[in-house]
Write an enzyme that holds these catalytic residues in place. Structure first.
Site, PDB file in Angstrom:
ATOM      1  N   THR A  51       0.811  -1.229   0.000  1.00  9.84           N
ATOM      2  CA  THR A  51       0.000   0.000   0.000  1.00  9.84           C
ATOM      3  C   THR A  51       0.842   1.277   0.000  1.00  9.84           C
ATOM      4  OG1 THR A  51      -0.221   0.138   2.412  1.00  9.84           O
ATOM      5  CG2 THR A  51      -1.880  -1.170   1.252  1.00  9.84           C
ATOM      6  N   GLY A  54       4.110   5.368  -3.416  1.00  9.24           N
ATOM      7  CA  GLY A  54       5.277   5.823  -4.162  1.00  9.24           C
ATOM      8  C   GLY A  54       5.556   7.296  -3.947  1.00  9.24           C
ATOM      9  N   ASP A  84       0.152  -5.017   3.634  1.00 12.12           N
ATOM     10  CA  ASP A  84       1.386  -4.383   4.103  1.00 12.12           C
ATOM     11  C   ASP A  84       1.224  -2.861   4.100  1.00 12.12           C
ATOM     12  OD1 ASP A  84       4.471  -4.809   4.551  1.00 12.12           O
ATOM     13  OD2 ASP A  84       4.292  -3.120   3.158  1.00 12.12           O
ATOM     14  N   TYR A  89       3.895   5.584   5.199  1.00 11.96           N
ATOM     15  CA  TYR A  89       3.147   5.621   3.926  1.00 11.96           C
ATOM     16  C   TYR A  89       1.915   6.525   3.999  1.00 11.96           C
ATOM     17  CZ  TYR A  89       5.688   1.221   2.905  1.00 11.96           C
ATOM     18  OH  TYR A  89       6.643   0.253   2.712  1.00 11.96           O
ATOM     19  N   LYS A 118       5.125  -0.739  10.109  1.00  8.00           N
ATOM     20  CA  LYS A 118       6.573  -0.577  10.316  1.00  8.00           C
ATOM     21  C   LYS A 118       6.919   0.659  11.132  1.00  8.00           C
ATOM     22  CE  LYS A 118       6.938  -2.487   5.651  1.00  8.00           C
ATOM     23  NZ  LYS A 118       5.952  -1.786   4.802  1.00  8.00           N
ATOM     24  N   HIS A 151      11.590  -0.515   9.954  1.00  5.09           N
ATOM     25  CA  HIS A 151      11.494  -0.216   8.519  1.00  5.09           C
ATOM     26  C   HIS A 151      12.861  -0.147   7.838  1.00  5.09           C
ATOM     27  CE1 HIS A 151       8.554   1.936   5.547  1.00  5.09           C
ATOM     28  NE2 HIS A 151       9.470   1.276   4.889  1.00  5.09           N
ATOM     29  N   ASN A 190      15.056  -4.120   5.276  1.00  2.66           N
ATOM     30  CA  ASN A 190      16.221  -3.429   4.702  1.00  2.66           C
ATOM     31  C   ASN A 190      17.500  -3.616   5.512  1.00  2.66           C
ATOM     32  OD1 ASN A 190      14.925  -2.113   2.361  1.00  2.66           O
ATOM     33  ND2 ASN A 190      13.777  -0.991   3.922  1.00  2.66           N
ATOM     34  N   LYS A 296      -8.471  -2.396  -9.650  1.00 10.95           N
ATOM     35  CA  LYS A 296      -9.222  -3.595  -9.264  1.00 10.95           C
ATOM     36  C   LYS A 296      -8.791  -4.822 -10.065  1.00 10.95           C
ATOM     37  CE  LYS A 296     -13.910  -5.070  -8.140  1.00 10.95           C
ATOM     38  NZ  LYS A 296     -14.532  -6.056  -9.011  1.00 10.95           N
ATOM     39  N   GLN A 301      -5.814  -9.933 -10.669  1.00 14.20           N
ATOM     40  CA  GLN A 301      -4.828 -10.621 -11.515  1.00 14.20           C
ATOM     41  C   GLN A 301      -3.632 -11.108 -10.689  1.00 14.20           C
ATOM     42  OE1 GLN A 301      -1.537  -8.985 -14.527  1.00 14.20           O
ATOM     43  NE2 GLN A 301      -3.598  -8.336 -15.120  1.00 14.20           N
ATOM     44  N   ASN A 302      -3.156 -10.256  -9.775  1.00  9.27           N
ATOM     45  CA  ASN A 302      -1.952 -10.616  -9.031  1.00  9.27           C
ATOM     46  C   ASN A 302      -2.183 -11.796  -8.085  1.00  9.27           C
ATOM     47  OD1 ASN A 302      -0.674  -8.565 -10.380  1.00  9.27           O
ATOM     48  ND2 ASN A 302      -0.694  -7.120  -8.671  1.00  9.27           N
TER      49      ASN A 302
END
Ligand SMILES: NC(=O)c1ccc[n+]([C@@H]2O[C@H](COP(=O)([O-])OP(=O)(O)OC[C@H]3O[C@@H](n4cnc5c(N)ncnc54)[C@H](OP(=O)(O)O)[C@@H]3O)[C@@H](O)[C@H]2O)c1
Ligand SMILES: *[C@@H]1O[C@H](CO)[C@@H](O)[C@H](O)[C@H]1NC(C)=O
Ligand SMILES: *[C@@H]1O[C@H](CO)[C@@H](O)[C@H](O)[C@H]1NC(C)=O
Ligand SMILES: *[C@@H]1O[C@H](CO)[C@@H](O)[C@H](O)[C@H]1NC(C)=O
Ligand SMILES: *[C@@H]1O[C@H](CO)[C@@H](O)[C@H](O)[C@H]1NC(C)=O
Length: 346
Positions: A51, A54, A84, A89, A118, A151, A190, A296, A301-302
């Site tokens: 989620t 970016g 997640d 975010y 996180k 994180h 990380n 959607k 699809q994923n």
């Protein structure tokens, strides 16, 4: 018909009715992904929904309207049980709203979902960890998360200077969060191998999960082998890497792209899309993955990757595409003594 046959037919009819009824009651909300066993007895659904929206040139992208809540609701309906998020975010409130809505509707129970959030870099002090998690829980509207991750291995004060709190001290705070029942499992994100080794050398509770970037262009073979030898499950973030235009990573010279002829041909053979082939490959490597989408049809699809297997030859071809190319390098922290990755020149 003999008595036994009649009884069998009646039983079949009853089973069919029960199945049909169950189908109606759980309408489209049957878990689809297998589970990975964690070293603390909990289990992680192998595919989850990312989620993070970016970055743009203006910094972190904030949710528009209810787009993240909507995506999480579609995901649960499509069989996702793992979501997640992270404090940084800005999506915790919408993730939590979607979960409460799905639970209210009776689609799932809270305990059927696996929610990860996180600890941000500005809360590495041992005493700051539990309060930071309580803030996340308040934003999520939940009593506990299933997984709380550090994180980044990089501490930084709000004024930008580095907070060199040692990782074990942060980890004590994570252990306390787990003891208090605020996080069922605790883990790292990380961290590199030597940083994980440092935690293992002094911890009471071993990290259950390591979340790192992993995709076709960065296959993490040695970190995967290391985690597997230490009983730590690896979750692949940015699972598409630089594969997609407009994805988390802009181009990246030398990266295999979604229109690569080998990938396109392979996908066609299985009647799947290239992103599905990539996710399936990650599943077959035994890691979890958390692709992000707010579309959607892509959410669905994923998840639609559990009805086929790649051939050994195709897995070998995909393995051959590893280029050691990192999409998320956290380069702005490259001058921190805690920076986990190889420093690129310049
Ligand atoms: N621990 C960390 O430091 C860290 C760092 C990065 C990411 N993460 C986590 O990992 C998650 C995933 O990583 P990410 O968001 O960086 O990148 P990603 O999941 O590899 O890629 C996301 C991009 O792929 C697109 N997409 C998704 N499915 C697609 C499909 N089937 N076909 C075509 N395009 C598709 C999405 O578009 P649309 O949304 O427009 O559909 C979006 O632009 C994050 O959301 C976050 O939860 C963690
Ligand atoms: C995200 O945006 C911030 C602020 O603009 C920038 O410093 C950082 O490097 C970006 N991170 C990534 C992964 O692009
Ligand atoms: C930044 O904040 C930290 C923690 O409050 C403090 O110790 C440090 O002196 C500050 N640094 C600067 C340059 O202001
Ligand atoms: C190929 O996949 C699509 C989308 O999942 C599906 O609608 C179609 O029936 C499939 N075709 C074959 C030949 O299986
Ligand atoms: C991990 O990060 C630390 C801190 O930057 C660095 O000293 C070390 O060399 C890195 N180890 C690996 C295996 O990359």
């Amino acid at each position: 018909m003999s008595g036994t046959a009649v009884a069998r037919a009646a039983l079949c009819a009853a089973l069919l009715t029960t199945a049909a009824l169950a189908g109606v009651l759980t309408s489209g909300s049957v878990p689809k992904a297998p589970y990975l066993e964690l070293n603390d007895g909990h289990r992680l659904p192998q595919l989850g929904l990312g989620t993070w929206l970016g970055n743009s040139s203006q910094g972190r992208i904030k949710p528009q309207g209810h787009e993240v809540q909507q995506a999480v609701e579609w995901a649960i309906a499509a069989g996702y049980r793992h979501v997640d998020t992270a404090r940084v975010y800005g999506t915790e409130p919408q993730v939590g709203a979607a979960i409460r809505e799905a639970v209210r509707r009776g689609d799932v129970k809270r305990e059927d979902l696996f929610v990860t959030t996180k600890l941000w870099n500005d809360r590495h002090a041992r005493a700051a960890v539990v309060p930071a998690l309580r803030e996340s829980l308040a934003a999520l509207g939940l009593d506990y998360v299933d997984l709380y991750l550090v994180h980044w291995p990089i501490g930084q004060f709000p004024n930008g200077s580095y907070d060199l709190t040692d990782h074990l001290s942060t980890w004590r705070g994570m252990e306390e969060a787990q003891r208090l029942g605020l996080a069922r499992s605790i883990g790292l994100s990380n961290f590199n191998q030597s940083q994980i080794e440092g935690i293992l050398a002094g911890c009471d509770v071993k990290p259950a999960v390591l979340q790192v970037e992993m995709n076709l262009n960065l296959q993490q073979e040695s970190l995967r082998a290391y985690c597997s030898s230490r009983g730590i499950v690896l979750t692949a973030y940015t699972p598409f890497g630089s594969l997609l235009k407009g994805g988390a990573g802009a181009a990246g010279a030398g990266a295999t792209r979604v229109d690569d002829p080998v990938l396109v041909e392979m996908a066609g053979k299985y009647n799947k899309t290239v992103p599905q082939i990539v996710l399936r490959y990650l599943m077959e490597l035994g890691v979890a993955a958390i692709p992000k989408t707010i579309t959607k049809q892509r959410v669905e699809q994923n998840m639609d990757i559990f009805d086929f297997h790649l051939t050994a030859a195709d897995r070998a071809a995909l393995r051959g595409l590893d280029a050691g190319l990192r999409t998320i390098a956290g380069g702005r922290w490259a001058d921190s003594p805690q920076y986990p990755f190889e420093r690129s020149d310049g």
